[in-house]
Design a protein around this motif. Structure first.
Motif, PDB file in Angstrom:
ATOM      1  N   PRO A   1       0.808  -1.228   0.000  1.00 51.45           N
ATOM      2  CA  PRO A   1       0.000   0.000   0.000  1.00 51.45           C
ATOM      3  C   PRO A   1       0.838   1.274   0.000  1.00 51.45           C
ATOM      4  CG  PRO A   1      -0.074  -1.066   2.155  1.00 51.45           C
ATOM      5  CD  PRO A   1       0.558  -2.029   1.210  1.00 51.45           C
ATOM      6  N   PHE A   2       1.998   1.254   0.652  1.00 49.91           N
ATOM      7  CA  PHE A   2       2.829   2.466   0.679  1.00 49.91           C
ATOM      8  C   PHE A   2       3.443   2.743  -0.690  1.00 49.91           C
ATOM      9  CE2 PHE A   2       3.462   1.486   5.423  1.00 49.91           C
ATOM     10  CZ  PHE A   2       2.328   2.221   5.753  1.00 49.91           C
ATOM     11  N   GLY A   3       3.757   1.681  -1.432  1.00 44.71           N
ATOM     12  CA  GLY A   3       4.230   1.872  -2.800  1.00 44.71           C
ATOM     13  C   GLY A   3       3.163   2.470  -3.687  1.00 44.71           C
ATOM     14  N   LEU A   4       1.932   2.019  -3.516  1.00 41.83           N
ATOM     15  CA  LEU A   4       0.821   2.566  -4.300  1.00 41.83           C
ATOM     16  C   LEU A   4       0.522   4.010  -3.904  1.00 41.83           C
ATOM     17  CD1 LEU A   4      -1.548  -0.558  -4.295  1.00 41.83           C
ATOM     18  CD2 LEU A   4      -0.176   0.312  -6.203  1.00 41.83           C
ATOM     19  N   LEU A   5       0.645   4.332  -2.612  1.00 41.58           N
ATOM     20  CA  LEU A   5       0.425   5.712  -2.167  1.00 41.58           C
ATOM     21  C   LEU A   5       1.440   6.646  -2.814  1.00 41.58           C
ATOM     22  CD1 LEU A   5      -1.000   7.777  -0.345  1.00 41.58           C
ATOM     23  CD2 LEU A   5       0.612   7.154   1.480  1.00 41.58           C
ATOM     24  N   ALA A   6       2.706   6.219  -2.879  1.00 44.04           N
ATOM     25  CA  ALA A   6       3.730   7.037  -3.537  1.00 44.04           C
ATOM     26  C   ALA A   6       3.423   7.208  -5.015  1.00 44.04           C
ATOM     27  CB  ALA A   6       5.105   6.408  -3.344  1.00 44.04           C
ATOM     28  N   ALA A   7       2.976   6.137  -5.656  1.00 43.76           N
ATOM     29  CA  ALA A   7       2.720   6.171  -7.093  1.00 43.76           C
ATOM     30  C   ALA A   7       1.607   7.139  -7.462  1.00 43.76           C
ATOM     31  CB  ALA A   7       2.383   4.773  -7.596  1.00 43.76           C
ATOM     32  N   PHE A   8       0.610   7.265  -6.600  1.00 43.47           N
ATOM     33  CA  PHE A   8      -0.549   8.100  -6.923  1.00 43.47           C
ATOM     34  C   PHE A   8      -0.646   9.317  -6.004  1.00 43.47           C
ATOM     35  CE2 PHE A   8      -1.597   3.773  -8.333  1.00 43.47           C
ATOM     36  CZ  PHE A   8      -1.876   4.023  -9.671  1.00 43.47           C
ATOM     37  N   ALA A   9       0.489   9.751  -5.466  1.00 43.08           N
ATOM     38  CA  ALA A   9       0.498  10.905  -4.555  1.00 43.08           C
ATOM     39  C   ALA A   9      -0.003  12.158  -5.276  1.00 43.08           C
ATOM     40  CB  ALA A   9       1.902  11.136  -4.021  1.00 43.08           C
ATOM     41  N   PRO A  10      -0.941  12.900  -4.666  1.00 40.92           N
ATOM     42  CA  PRO A  10      -1.477  14.105  -5.310  1.00 40.92           C
ATOM     43  C   PRO A  10      -0.602  15.337  -5.130  1.00 40.92           C
ATOM     44  CG  PRO A  10      -2.614  13.714  -3.251  1.00 40.92           C
ATOM     45  CD  PRO A  10      -1.668  12.568  -3.432  1.00 40.92           C
ATOM     46  N   SER A  11       0.389  15.254  -4.244  1.00 40.48           N
ATOM     47  CA  SER A  11       1.259  16.405  -3.991  1.00 40.48           C
ATOM     48  C   SER A  11       2.641  15.905  -3.600  1.00 40.48           C
ATOM     49  CB  SER A  11       0.684  17.281  -2.869  1.00 40.48           C
ATOM     50  OG  SER A  11       0.732  16.591  -1.629  1.00 40.48           O
ATOM     51  N   ILE A  12       3.617  16.803  -3.648  1.00 38.76           N
ATOM     52  CA  ILE A  12       4.978  16.435  -3.283  1.00 38.76           C
ATOM     53  C   ILE A  12       5.063  16.088  -1.805  1.00 38.76           C
ATOM     54  CG2 ILE A  12       5.687  18.821  -2.824  1.00 38.76           C
ATOM     55  CD1 ILE A  12       7.860  16.110  -4.488  1.00 38.76           C
ATOM     56  N   GLU A  13       4.229  16.738  -0.978  1.00 37.65           N
ATOM     57  CA  GLU A  13       4.237  16.455   0.458  1.00 37.65           C
ATOM     58  C   GLU A  13       3.762  15.028   0.744  1.00 37.65           C
ATOM     59  OE1 GLU A  13       4.258  20.734  -0.207  1.00 37.65           O
ATOM     60  OE2 GLU A  13       2.852  19.178  -0.886  1.00 37.65           O
ATOM     61  N   VAL A  14       2.696  14.614   0.056  1.00 34.33           N
ATOM     62  CA  VAL A  14       2.188  13.246   0.230  1.00 34.33           C
ATOM     63  C   VAL A  14       3.218  12.233  -0.274  1.00 34.33           C
ATOM     64  CG1 VAL A  14       0.400  11.603  -0.479  1.00 34.33           C
ATOM     65  CG2 VAL A  14      -0.226  13.946   0.120  1.00 34.33           C
ATOM     66  N   LEU A  15       3.884  12.567  -1.356  1.00 32.97           N
ATOM     67  CA  LEU A  15       4.910  11.674  -1.905  1.00 32.97           C
ATOM     68  C   LEU A  15       6.033  11.471  -0.892  1.00 32.97           C
ATOM     69  CD1 LEU A  15       6.257  10.033  -4.121  1.00 32.97           C
ATOM     70  CD2 LEU A  15       7.070  12.176  -5.132  1.00 32.97           C
ATOM     71  N   ILE A  16       6.483  12.545  -0.251  1.00 36.71           N
ATOM     72  CA  ILE A  16       7.556  12.444   0.741  1.00 36.71           C
ATOM     73  C   ILE A  16       7.112  11.569   1.910  1.00 36.71           C
ATOM     74  CG2 ILE A  16       8.929  13.743   2.416  1.00 36.71           C
ATOM     75  CD1 ILE A  16       8.887  16.084   0.373  1.00 36.71           C
ATOM     76  N   VAL A  17       5.884  11.784   2.398  1.00 33.24           N
ATOM     77  CA  VAL A  17       5.362  10.975   3.505  1.00 33.24           C
ATOM     78  C   VAL A  17       5.282   9.499   3.107  1.00 33.24           C
ATOM     79  CG1 VAL A  17       3.321  10.522   4.928  1.00 33.24           C
ATOM     80  CG2 VAL A  17       4.094  12.869   4.578  1.00 33.24           C
ATOM     81  N   ALA A  18       4.812   9.227   1.885  1.00 34.79           N
ATOM     82  CA  ALA A  18       4.711   7.848   1.411  1.00 34.79           C
ATOM     83  C   ALA A  18       6.082   7.185   1.340  1.00 34.79           C
ATOM     84  CB  ALA A  18       4.041   7.812   0.037  1.00 34.79           C
ATOM     85  N   ARG A  19       7.079   7.949   0.932  1.00 32.80           N
ATOM     86  CA  ARG A  19       8.433   7.408   0.868  1.00 32.80           C
ATOM     87  C   ARG A  19       8.950   7.050   2.263  1.00 32.80           C
ATOM     88  NH1 ARG A  19      11.451   5.546  -2.966  1.00 32.80           N
ATOM     89  NH2 ARG A  19      13.265   6.867  -2.594  1.00 32.80           N
ATOM     90  N   VAL A  20       8.684   7.914   3.238  1.00 31.55           N
ATOM     91  CA  VAL A  20       9.121   7.633   4.612  1.00 31.55           C
ATOM     92  C   VAL A  20       8.419   6.389   5.157  1.00 31.55           C
ATOM     93  CG1 VAL A  20       9.192   8.507   6.973  1.00 31.55           C
ATOM     94  CG2 VAL A  20       9.705  10.039   5.068  1.00 31.55           C
ATOM     95  N   LEU A  21       7.102   6.293   4.955  1.00 29.81           N
ATOM     96  CA  LEU A  21       6.345   5.126   5.423  1.00 29.81           C
ATOM     97  C   LEU A  21       6.815   3.848   4.724  1.00 29.81           C
ATOM     98  CD1 LEU A  21       2.735   6.629   5.578  1.00 29.81           C
ATOM     99  CD2 LEU A  21       4.255   6.105   7.497  1.00 29.81           C
ATOM    100  N   GLY A  22       7.118   3.955   3.443  1.00 28.66           N
ATOM    101  CA  GLY A  22       7.655   2.803   2.732  1.00 28.66           C
ATOM    102  C   GLY A  22       8.990   2.358   3.312  1.00 28.66           C
ATOM    103  N   GLY A  23       9.802   3.340   3.735  1.00 25.23           N
ATOM    104  CA  GLY A  23      11.072   3.012   4.364  1.00 25.23           C
ATOM    105  C   GLY A  23      10.889   2.263   5.675  1.00 25.23           C
TER     106      GLY A  23
END
Length: 513
Positions: A77-99
């Motif tokens: 799910p964290f990979g999918l969140l990064a893939a479809f992030a609506p903003s750069i802030e959400v993308l950064i958060v998704a990357r941290v959670l994926g880590g």
């Protein structure tokens, strides 16, 4: 079983690398600053490095297989969140959670290898684990470049999802549930402190060069330093410390840990800066930029068995120093030969040398860590091996990114000041020009009459910034090599120390050896 563990580790290795090629595309899509791009690249490393000590200890206590399965599952799910992030802030958060998800499964892979294999078999298994993991990380940009030719930037984050599914199934079927696991309670307080300490340190480096963020950067640095002091005090007093400082003080352990941080950090830093250089300055397409790293991946795989034989024959110290020599030559090549108009052989040579260095250094670093700890502390050794990649990658990318940002801004500011049109540049336009290469390109499109001048200045400024980064890489490699040369024991002494550690760690309570 080994395939399952290598694929599980590949989830993290691939996630660490896939964002680099997409950074220019992501920057254009979100009008992101250089700092936001730095955080996107380093976010996965941040989440993994901050959590890996704690999660490795939890795996030792409650089941390494369980942690591996949970991490592989959470990566989806964290990979999918990064893939479809609506903003750069959400993308950064998704990357941290994926880590953090990667921190659940990645530490258990090396811990299980160390628990399941012995002697030369362990060295070969570690060599395969290290080489394939590093090669996957290096091939990540090529895969990303291929996807970006026809799909949008989000596709690079989807690619790890099927890998996570396969790793989950293989681990469920073939990985043993309980091998030499600890019965002692986990130091949860120490785990929380370690997360705050590492996370604050990495963020402090990233914000150090952001305008008007000095107070935030200093505050984060103070938190990191305070966290380090509290962590040491806690580990000395805890009945069952999260990170046994007596074991960590063993020369084959701490020198190998520091050596690995610098070597793996150098690889990640070179890829991070290099991908932007290839696309922004040399005009490579995303797939061309990804393919440029192939020499590093190929040499890492080819050299891994050679490195394993060298460790058995000449010891870890000699093999580590050889690796450092190649990494140093790689950064020197980038510093001297990478400029506007560089031919591909110059690019490939730089990556090849760094790849060869990592190929030689990764096996002795992991081998020394796992050979210096008792069986119930393999999570600590594997977590430290993970920190070599993740903390090293996060720190070196943060430092390189910070220097690139500072060097770029300083050079572009100087270029504006020296321009005959300096008085016509408003403060808002100057802020955008000095923010990042992508921002400068956006301004060039708004002012086509100055487009050529802006692009030329942006390239020159980027080159000024990456020179700062590569110089820092050379200094780091020299420091690391000096530590290995001075403090790491030679082969006979290393063998005697490891044998003594094993006798002490396996002795019954109250028994002397």
């Amino acid at each position: 079983m080994l395939l399952a563990l290598i694929l599980a580790a590949a989830i993290a290795n691939l996630n660490l690398a896939v964002a680099n090629v997409a950074l220019p595309t992501i920057g254009a899509a979100f009008d992101a600053s250089q700092t936001q791009l730095n955080l996107t690249a380093v976010g996965y490393s941040l989440g993994l490095a901050a959590s890996v000590l704690y999660l490795g200890a939890l795996g030792d206590r409650y089941g390494r297989k369980l942690m591996l399965l949970l991490g592989a599952l959470a990566s989806i799910p964290f990979g999918l969140l990064a893939a479809f992030a609506p903003s750069i802030e959400v993308l950064i958060v998704a990357r941290v959670l994926g880590g953090i998800a990667g921190g659940m499964c990645y530490p258990t892979t090396l811990a299980l290898i160390a628990a399941l294999w012995r002697g030369a078999g362990r060295t070969r298994a570690i060599a395969l684990w290290s080489a394939i993991g590093a090669a996957v990380a290096s091939l990540g940009p090529l895969l990303s470049g291929y996807l970006l030719e026809t799909l949008d930037w989000g596709s690079v984050f989807v690619v790890t999802v099927p890998l996570a599914v396969i790793a989950f199934v293989l681990a469920l079927l073939f990985v043993p549930a309980h091998i030499n696991e600890s019965k002692a309670a986990v130091d949860n307080i120490g785990g929380i402190i370690s997360i705050v300490m590492v996370g604050a340190l990495i963020l402090a480096i990233n914000f150090a060069v952001v305008p008007d963020s000095t107070t935030l950067a200093v505050t984060l640095l103070i938190v990191a330093l305070a966290g380090a002091v509290v962590f040491v005090i806690r580990q000395r007093r805890a009945r069952n410390p999260l990170y046994d400082l007596h074991i960590a003080a063993r020369p084959p352990f701490w020198v190998a840990a520091v050596a690995g941080i610098i070597v793996f950090g150098s690889l990640m830093g070179a890829m991070f800066i290099g991908q932007q250089f290839l696309q922004n300055v040399l005009g490579y397409t995303t797939i061309q930029a990804g393919a440029a790293i192939l020499p590093a991946a190929i040499l890492m795989v080819l050299i891994a068995p050679v490195s394993a034989r060298m460790v058995d024959r000449t010891g870890s110290r000699t093999t580590l120093l050889l690796g450092y020599g190649f990494v140093f030559l790689g950064f020197l090549t980038m510093l001297l030969l990478w400029h506007e108009g560089s031919a591909y052989w110059q690019v490939g040579l730089g990556y090849a040398l760094v790849g060869a260095g990592v190929g030689f250094a990764q096996t002795p670093a992991a081998h020394s860590l796992t050979g210096s700890v008792p069986p119930t502390r393999l999570g600590m050794a594997s977590a430290t091996a993970d920190l070599q990649r993740d903390l090293g990658g996060a720190l070196m990318q943060s430092i390189f990114g910070a220097l690139l940002t500072a060097g770029y801004a300083a050079a572009f500011t100087a270029a504006i000041g020296a321009s005959a049109d300096a008085t016509t540049v408003s403060s808002s336009v100057e802020s955008e020009l000095t923010k990042s290469f992508d921002s400068a390109e956006a301004i060039a499109k708004q002012y086509p009459q100055y487009a050529d001048q802006i692009t030329a200045a942006a390239k020159e400024s980027f080159l000024a910034g990456d020179q700062w980064a590569y110089t820092a890489g050379l200094i780091a490699v020299l420091i690391g090599a000096a530590l290995v040369f001075i403090f790491f024991p030679r082969k006979d002494r290393e063998s005697a120390l490891v044998a003594g550690y094993h006798a002490t760690d396996t002795a019954a309570p109250g028994q002397t050896t």
